[in-house]
Design an enzyme around this catalytic site. Structure first.
Site, mmCIF file in Angstrom:
data_model
loop_
_atom_site.group_PDB
_atom_site.id
_atom_site.type_symbol
_atom_site.label_atom_id
_atom_site.label_comp_id
_atom_site.label_asym_id
_atom_site.label_seq_id
_atom_site.Cartn_x
_atom_site.Cartn_y
_atom_site.Cartn_z
ATOM 1 N N ASP A 456 0.821 -1.203 0.000
ATOM 2 C CA ASP A 456 0.000 0.000 0.000
ATOM 3 C C ASP A 456 0.859 1.258 0.000
ATOM 4 O O ASP A 456 1.843 1.346 0.741
ATOM 5 C CB ASP A 456 -0.896 -0.024 1.246
ATOM 6 N N GLU A 497 1.038 -0.458 -5.091
ATOM 7 C CA GLU A 497 0.122 0.636 -5.408
ATOM 8 C C GLU A 497 0.938 1.915 -5.536
ATOM 9 O O GLU A 497 1.425 2.458 -4.552
ATOM 10 C CB GLU A 497 -0.933 0.810 -4.310
#
Length: 856
Positions: A456, A497
């Site tokens: 993330d 990401e």
């Protein structure tokens, strides 16, 4: 002094004399097919500052005028010679109507956007009239410098096209510099020139003497240079072959079949929010046992059935202990979220998934923790050596975050750094103990049996002062992380990401960093194409991807847990939803499906709306739970649920199931390389996935009317011959297609494709054991070794065959070498040719056959 030196001196003097000289550039655009904005027609680009405007790319300042009412809008500016990018705007702002020129006549800025290009020479140039949003014929030059050290002065191309292309004098070695936008060693440039026959050579530098010297068997004889390359320009755009520098070998990276693949290239992933998938214990919250109960929906473990969805990978959104519903603020990295179950439940989920052939990756939040994590509470209290685990400042440092947000948060008279909000303080990776602990956590979960991590917000991992994203320290951290996790499990996957443009993503997937990243701009382009009924945006982004990523190594998706549901973005139109899904499930890359996408769940705005409980049936709680769920069911649960869609063979779910199983069966859709295929208009999106001696051709009609489709492809790695064409969706035979010696075809009348529909066609070498003479059956011939570095031999079991000649051809169909008579049976030395795919064409009394050979 010889003629070459005289011409070099003349060019040098000419270049010196014009360095500071301003010349004119005239733009002309035909607006007869447009409703002209009351705010006027403008042009914006990189020329504006040089031409005296306040700033580049300002769509409000450089206005074109129609002085005689003929709908041709013009503007002349004065600026130094050089290469400039531009595009026309129908209006005076980017929110008006900027044009979207085709990749046929424009070039990528690396971010999914295409602009026109002009190179202005010493005499200035008047651009030809071009229709708004349309193309004139352009020529694209390419040269591969692999194995050659590029000169610091740049890579150029010179020839007798330069004057007509607006570049000043012909054979000027310095006026047309080529660029390598993705760092793969292939330099390229684009130019508009009128129809005609032209000569050119590439220049490693900017002096006449730096021009390439071609061998006697390469190019054409010439009076200026010994040997030159040639091209003919007609009324359509021309993409010249990608040549190796100083050779006539084809070195096109797009046609390479020599690339590594991994287990994830065979996978289709399903992004799953544990809290919202299935409640097994009646508390209104999804859990691990609920996922286990529904694994047969995802994949029943039987490859012979097609009633399951067919996914082979699961991405679990955060499942570690956290005080928030979403889990992105972790309080214990070594524990599961109690709402979801125990560690034993999680281990059972891993075992149950693996037994069905499903890999599981988990969300790993490395950038920040919860402010309730013991590390942070001790850091805030300056206890137990945890102070430096986070970033603290006695005074406010005075800068904000990337989108203007406050990133320094007050705490007891001091400030701590948290990029997203005060509840998520960022870890300080400058402290070695933090790095080691986070690496230990990854090892812990890999030892539990997880197959990898979705990482993330990784572009914010390691700040450098006020530089908060994409720092060298972040890249070094990821390289160190890769070393650690690959030592634990060499097959572990990381997918990052990096919510940015593709050029900003690419550094994260360079060798030694991450395995994959999500390509956001591809998702935007697919949805834009399906909504706008225009394939250009997909073609453009695919070219950016092809030029940038290691082949196949990127993740594809339509939406995720942070973006409005895709069904909303497509206007809740089932046909458009099915079309978008079918496109990304047949493209290269590793596809990720967001849970509920396959049944058309809706949700916009607040993240909770996008992460509602899964809709299993038409009931009060949607089959998710027997009590009121943690968040309300979606508004279309009565019409869009698994039970009802299972009964409808034309449902969105049926389309997802069909295309996932199709991808699982067809290796070309998993690991085949991609080539775009020309169709007759922008409403047709067509591409091929090529693998070995077969291919899968995808034809998508984005329009609202049925269309008769004709397809062209000039070259591929398909061996020449007749191919059976089969509709993979219904199994029907569609006859045969003849593939020429370059692996291409033209004028293939595919048929009439219905509106908002997609065809998937397999090309497979026809079984010639009975239809062809023995000498024309590829099964009777063998090339070995294949691939080879130096030489190969031809072997055949045909006692009465008479070989007339054998030829070695490159991918463009050019004959490199010919053998006749007794020489055909001897060993064939090819150490002198460049690496790549070639064909050996064998001529017998009964006809010709072509066999591929890969030179390493």
């Amino acid at each position: 002094m010889n003629p070459r030196m005289l011409l070099a001196l003349a060019c040098s003097l000419l270049s010196t004399g014009i360095m500071a000289q301003s010349v004119s550039l005239t733009f002309q655009v035909d607006m007869s097919q447009e409703i002209v904005s009351p705010d006027g027609v403008h042009v914006a680009g990189t020329f504006q500052a040089a031409a005296g405007y306040p700033a580049d790319w300002d769509p409000s300042t450089a206005q074109l005028l129609d002085t005689n009412g003929d709908d041709i809008y013009e503007l002349t500016v004065s600026l130094p010679p050089g290469t400039y990018l531009y595009k026309f705007v129908n209006g005076d702002s980017w929110s008006a109507k900027p044009e979207l020129p085709s990749a046929d006549c424009a070039e990528s800025d690396g971010g999914g956007n295409y602009n026109r290009s002009v190179t202005v020479g010493s005499q200035g140039t008047e651009l030809p009239v071009v229709g708004f949003d349309s193309c004139l014929a352009v020529v694209r030059f390419y040269v591969n410098m692999d194995g050659v050290t590029p000169d610091p002065a740049g890579i150029h191309v010179m020839g007798d096209f330069q004057e007509l292309g607006g570049l000043g004098a012909n054979w000027d070695p310095a006026s047309f510099e080529l660029q390598d936008p993705n760092g793969d060693g292939t330099y390229e440039g684009i130019l508009t020139v009128p129809a005609g026959d032209y000569r050119y050579v590439f220049v490693n530098g900017d002096q006449w003497a730096d021009g390439e010297i071609l061998a006697s068997d390469c190019g054409s004889s010439d009076t200026i240079l010994n040997r030159v390359r040639t091209f003919s320009m007609g009324t359509t755009s021309q993409r010249l072959p990608v040549y190796c520098y100083e050779t006539c070998d084809i070195c096109d990276p797009a046609l390479s079949t020599n690339y590594p693949t991994h287990w994830w290239n065979d996978a289709v992933f399903y992004e799953l929010f544990v809290r919202s998938f299935k409640d097994s214990d009646g508390d209104g919250i999804g859990d691990f046992q609920g996922i286990i109960q529904e694994l047969d929906y995802l994949n029943d473990g039987d490859p012979d059935t097609d009633t399951d969805l067919g996914i082979t990978g699961i991405w679990l959104m955060p499942m570690m202990e956290s005080p928030s519903y979403h889990g992105y603020d972790v309080t214990d990295y070594y524990a599961t979220e109690p709402d979801y179950g125990t560690m034993a439940d999680f281990e059972e989920l891993l075992d149950s998934a693996h037994a069905r052939g499903i890999k599981i990756i988990i969300d790993y939040v490395m950038n920040h923790t919860s402010n309730q994590h013991p590390w942070f509470t001790q850091s805030a209290a300056n206890q137990n050596g945890f102070r430096e685990w986070y970033r603290w400042s006695n005074t406010h440092p005075g800068y904000n975050g990337p989108w203007g947000q406050g990133v320094w948060h007050s705490w007891a008279g001091q400030y701590f750094y948290g990029l997203f909000w005060s509840g998520m303080p960022d870890l300080n990776y400058e402290l070695p103990a933090v790095k080691e602990e986070m690496f230990d956590i990854a090892e812990f979960w890999l030892n539990k049996g997880v197959d990898g991590f979705r990482l993330d917000a990784i572009k914010y991992l390691d700040e450098n002062g006020s530089i908060l994203e994409n720092t060298p320290e972040t890249f070094q951290l990821l390289e160190d992380f890769r070393t650690r996790y690959k030592n634990v499990n060499p097959d572990a996957l990381t997918v990052g990401e990096v919510w940015s443009s593709t050029p900003e993503i690419l550094p994260y997937v360079q060798p030694g960093r991450l395995d994959l990243c999500f390509d956001f701009e591809l998702s935007y382009s697919i949805l834009g194409a399906v909504n706008g009924r225009n394939a250009n945006s997909v073609y453009q982004q695919l070219q950016v991807i092809q030029n940038g990523y290691p082949k196949l190594q990127y993740a594809t998706f339509l939406t995720n847990h942070d973006i409005d549901r895709v069904y909303n973005q497509l206007g809740e139109q089932p046909d458009r939803m099915k079309l978008a899904a079918s496109i990304y499930l047949t493209l290269p890359g590793v596809p990720f499906i967001y849970y509920g996408e396959e049944i058309g769940m809706v949700g916009t705005g607040a993240h909770e709306n996008i992460r509602r409980p899964m809709q299993w049936e038409n009931s009060q709680y949607g089959g998710f739970s027997n009590v009121s769920p943690w968040y309300g069911m979606g508004p279309n649960v009565a019409t869009h649920n698994v039970d009802d869609m299972n009964q409808d063979p034309n449902s969105i779910l049926a389309q997802y199931r069909e295309f996932i199983h199709l991808r699982n069966r067809e290796h070309a859709l998993q690991t085949g390389y991609l080539l775009p295929i020309s169709a007759q208009n922008n409403e047709i999106l067509s591409y091929g996935r090529f693998l070995g001696d077969s291919a899968v051709i995808v034809v998508a009609n984005l329009g609202d009317q049925a269309q008769a489709v004709s397809l062209d492809r000039s070259v591929s790695t398909l061996p020449a011959g007749d191919y059976e064409v089969t509709d993979l969706r219904d199994g029907q035979s569609l006859g045969q297609l003849s593939i020429d010696g370059q692996g291409g075809w033209s004028g293939w009348q595919v048929g009439t494709v219905p509106a908002a529909d997609i065809w998937v066609l397999e090309l497979k070498n026809a079984d010639s054991s009975t239809a062809l003479a023995p000498t024309l059956n590829t099964a009777n011939w063998k090339i070995y070794p294949n691939p080879t570095e130096h030489s190969f031999k031809i072997e055949y079991d045909l006692p009465f065959v008479q070989i007339e000649q054998m030829e070695l051809l490159d991918l463009s169909g050019r004959v490199i070498e010919v053998r006749k008579g007794s020489a055909v049976s001897s060993e064939w030395e090819i150490g002198h040719v460049a690496a790549g795919l070639y064909f050996v064409r064998i001529t017998t009394a009964e006809g010709r056959i072509a066999l591929p050979i890969l030179k390493e």
